[in-house]
Motif scaffolding. Structure first.
Motif, short mmCIF file in Angstrom:
data_model
loop_
_atom_site.label_atom_id
_atom_site.label_comp_id
_atom_site.label_asym_id
_atom_site.label_seq_id
_atom_site.Cartn_x
_atom_site.Cartn_y
_atom_site.Cartn_z
N GLY A 62 28.90 43.10 33.84
CA GLY A 62 28.79 41.67 34.03
C GLY A 62 29.18 40.86 32.82
N PHE A 63 29.01 41.41 31.62
CA PHE A 63 29.43 40.71 30.41
C PHE A 63 30.94 40.46 30.45
CE2 PHE A 63 25.61 42.73 28.24
CZ PHE A 63 24.87 41.56 28.26
N GLU A 64 31.69 41.45 30.88
CA GLU A 64 33.14 41.28 30.98
C GLU A 64 33.49 40.23 32.01
OE1 GLU A 64 37.15 43.65 32.48
OE2 GLU A 64 35.28 44.78 32.19
N VAL A 65 32.76 40.26 33.14
CA VAL A 65 33.02 39.27 34.19
C VAL A 65 32.75 37.86 33.66
CG1 VAL A 65 32.32 38.45 36.47
CG2 VAL A 65 32.49 40.90 36.03
N CYS A 66 31.65 37.68 32.93
CA CYS A 66 31.32 36.37 32.36
C CYS A 66 32.42 35.91 31.41
CB CYS A 66 29.98 36.43 31.64
SG CYS A 66 29.51 34.86 30.86
N SER A 67 32.88 36.82 30.57
CA SER A 67 33.92 36.47 29.61
C SER A 67 35.19 36.02 30.32
CB SER A 67 34.21 37.68 28.71
OG SER A 67 35.20 37.37 27.75
N ARG A 68 35.56 36.71 31.41
CA ARG A 68 36.77 36.34 32.14
C ARG A 68 36.58 35.03 32.91
NH1 ARG A 68 39.63 41.39 35.01
NH2 ARG A 68 41.08 39.65 35.41
N ILE A 69 35.38 34.81 33.42
CA ILE A 69 35.11 33.54 34.08
C ILE A 69 35.26 32.40 33.08
CG2 ILE A 69 33.31 32.10 35.12
CD1 ILE A 69 32.20 34.60 36.46
N ARG A 70 34.65 32.58 31.92
CA ARG A 70 34.66 31.51 30.93
C ARG A 70 36.06 31.24 30.38
NH1 ARG A 70 32.38 28.99 32.25
NH2 ARG A 70 30.19 29.47 31.94
N ALA A 71 36.91 32.26 30.37
CA ALA A 71 38.27 32.08 29.88
C ALA A 71 39.09 31.16 30.78
CB ALA A 71 38.96 33.43 29.75
N GLY A 72 38.72 31.09 32.07
CA GLY A 72 39.53 30.29 32.97
C GLY A 72 38.80 29.21 33.73
N SER A 73 37.50 29.04 33.47
CA SER A 73 36.72 28.08 34.26
C SER A 73 35.52 27.59 33.47
CB SER A 73 36.24 28.73 35.56
OG SER A 73 35.33 27.89 36.25
N GLY A 74 35.11 26.35 33.77
CA GLY A 74 33.92 25.80 33.14
C GLY A 74 32.71 25.85 34.03
N VAL A 75 32.79 26.58 35.17
CA VAL A 75 31.67 26.64 36.09
C VAL A 75 30.45 27.24 35.38
CG1 VAL A 75 32.39 28.92 36.96
CG2 VAL A 75 30.89 27.47 38.36
N PRO A 76 29.27 26.62 35.52
CA PRO A 76 28.08 27.15 34.88
C PRO A 76 27.75 28.55 35.39
CG PRO A 76 27.71 24.88 35.56
CD PRO A 76 29.00 25.31 36.18
N VAL A 77 27.35 29.43 34.48
CA VAL A 77 27.00 30.81 34.81
C VAL A 77 25.56 31.08 34.37
CG1 VAL A 77 27.48 33.24 34.34
CG2 VAL A 77 29.37 31.61 34.54
N ILE A 78 24.75 31.58 35.31
CA ILE A 78 23.40 32.04 34.99
C ILE A 78 23.40 33.55 35.16
CG2 ILE A 78 20.95 31.96 35.55
CD1 ILE A 78 21.35 29.20 36.74
N MET A 79 23.15 34.28 34.08
CA MET A 79 23.00 35.73 34.18
C MET A 79 21.62 36.05 34.73
SD MET A 79 24.89 37.16 30.74
CE MET A 79 26.69 37.07 30.61
N VAL A 80 21.58 36.83 35.81
CA VAL A 80 20.32 37.20 36.45
C VAL A 80 20.26 38.72 36.44
CG1 VAL A 80 18.87 36.96 38.50
CG2 VAL A 80 20.49 35.14 37.91
N THR A 81 19.44 39.30 35.60
CA THR A 81 19.53 40.73 35.33
C THR A 81 18.19 41.32 34.93
OG1 THR A 81 20.57 42.35 33.85
CG2 THR A 81 20.18 40.16 32.95
#
Length: 246
Positions: A62-81
């Motif tokens: 999920g860390f990789e997914v967050c990094s890729r999301i943030r590279a192309g989007s400003g959508v807020p991300v909440i990590m739930v883990t």
């Protein structure tokens, strides 16, 4: 409000989707990092307001997914883990996550955090510049001028108290989304709601009367309130205020 839930456990996801749906959210469930990234590709539909991201995914971390999301989007991300260690928290926030929630969590707290990051991720310049005939509210002739703290219905100015205005402005941020009593008191009264249920009920009743739209604000039993801009005027509430405040 549209949410993207990234969770590989179908049972956990089904329960969460059901609860979020009852609170007025539209949820898409992605079971892998690849599916999540595909879901965030613009396709002309309304964008997601928040991403709920599990870290233990089957195809990539999920860390990789967050990094890729943030590279192309400003959508807020909440990590739930379930990863509760401080190093994971720090790493997630450094990668660009807006919040970090550890399982198991209180559902009320998760809902409050969703609303909080959604507000931070919403552009505000137009909102601060004057009248706001927000899309679904415009159909009812409602305009909210946040800068001058004025409200009008069909061109008629409606005098509201400070708390009445703050309450309407809060509910109008996301029409159709249920705001819990706890959240309303935290944001409007800056206090806890315990023992103050009657205060909220009175303010809701006053809003309905002053706006002349008795069906505008719906009480959701045992939870809180939501703004229903499409409900016909004069139609009685499907759920009464009294039970919702107990």
């Amino acid at each position: 409000m549209r949410l993207l839930l990234v969770e590989d456990d179908d049972r956990v996801a089904a329960a969460l989707v059901a609860v979020l749906g009852r609170h007025g959210f539209q949820v898409r469930h992605a079971r892998s990092g690849h599916e999540a990234l595909d879901a965030l590709v613009p396709d002309g539909s309304d964008p997601y307001r928040v991403v709920l991201l599990d870290l233990g995914l089957p195809d990539r971390d999920g860390f990789e997914v967050c990094s890729r999301i943030r590279a192309g989007s400003g959508v807020p991300v909440i990590m739930v883990t379930a990863r509760a260690d401080i190093r994971s928290r720090i790493h997630g926030l450094n990668l660009g996550a807006d919040d970090y929630v550890v399982k198991p969590y209180d559902m009320g707290e998760l809902l409050a955090r969703i609303h909080a990051v959604a507000r931070r991720g919403t552009p505000r310049p137009a909102e601060e510049s004057g009248p706001e005939p927000a899309g679904p509210l415009a159909a009812r002739g409602i305009e909210i001028d946040r800068e001058r703290r004025r409200v009008s219905v069909a061109g008629r100015d409606v005098p509201l108290t400070r708390k009445e205005f703050d309450l309407l402005a809060l509910l109008a941020q996301s029409p159709g989304v249920v705001y819990r009593r706890e959240q309303i008191f935290s944001e409007v009264w800056r206090s806890g709601w315990e023992g103050n249920g009657r205060t909220l009920e009175v303010h809701i009743g006053s809003l309905r009367t002053k706006l002349g739209l008795p069906g505008l604000v719906e009480a959701v039993r045992g939870v809180g309130y939501r703004l229903i801009p499409g409900q016909p005027d004069g139609e009685p509430d499907p759920v009464g205020d009294g039970p919702a405040e107990r």
